[in-house]
Design an enzyme around this catalytic site. Sequence first.
Site, PDB file in Angstrom:
ATOM      1  N   ALA A   7       0.725  -0.986  -0.093  1.00  0.00           N
ATOM      2  CA  ALA A   7      -0.123   0.036  -0.216  1.00  0.00           C
ATOM      3  C   ALA A   7       1.268   1.126  -0.057  1.00  0.00           C
ATOM      4  CB  ALA A   7      -0.915   0.215   1.067  1.00  0.00           C
ATOM      5  N   CYS A   8       0.397   2.781  -0.432  1.00  0.00           N
ATOM      6  CA  CYS A   8       1.127   3.480  -0.862  1.00  0.00           C
ATOM      7  C   CYS A   8      -0.701   4.814  -0.263  1.00  0.00           C
ATOM      8  CB  CYS A   8       1.819   3.789  -1.980  1.00  0.00           C
ATOM      9  SG  CYS A   8       0.831   3.771  -3.350  1.00  0.00           S
ATOM     10  N   GLY A   9       0.142   5.711  -0.735  1.00  0.00           N
ATOM     11  CA  GLY A   9      -0.526   6.750  -0.392  1.00  0.00           C
ATOM     12  C   GLY A   9      -2.050   6.565  -1.149  1.00  0.00           C
ATOM     13  N   THR A  14       4.146   4.779  -5.541  1.00  0.00           N
ATOM     14  CA  THR A  14       5.213   3.653  -5.082  1.00  0.00           C
ATOM     15  C   THR A  14       5.249   2.859  -4.748  1.00  0.00           C
ATOM     16  OG1 THR A  14       4.192   4.640  -2.567  1.00  0.00           O
ATOM     17  CG2 THR A  14       6.426   6.701  -3.849  1.00  0.00           C
TER      18      THR A  14
END
Length: 94
Positions: A7-9, A14
């Site tokens: 997970a990323c923002g 990313t």
Amino acid sequence: MKKIVVACGAGIATSTVAIQKLKAGFEKRGLGGQVSYTQCTVAELPGKVAGHDMVVTTAQFSQSVDIPVVSGLPFITGLGVDKLMDDIVAKLGM
């Protein structure tokens, strides 16, 4: 087959880099093909962890979940990638 949710923002940039680095790290250790990946945003994580063995996140995640949560920031910075991969392999029991 181990399952990792990454997970990323935003769930795109990313986390994609982290998955590429994870795949390369597992291949380097002769473990390629033994891991599957789910990609999402940090906000989606609580609903995605079921059925997975680990969370790797490149963003802040402070909620409690029942599986190991690992910071994937070394995959982005390039610093400490081998140590992180060793930790991930150990936590997954591979």
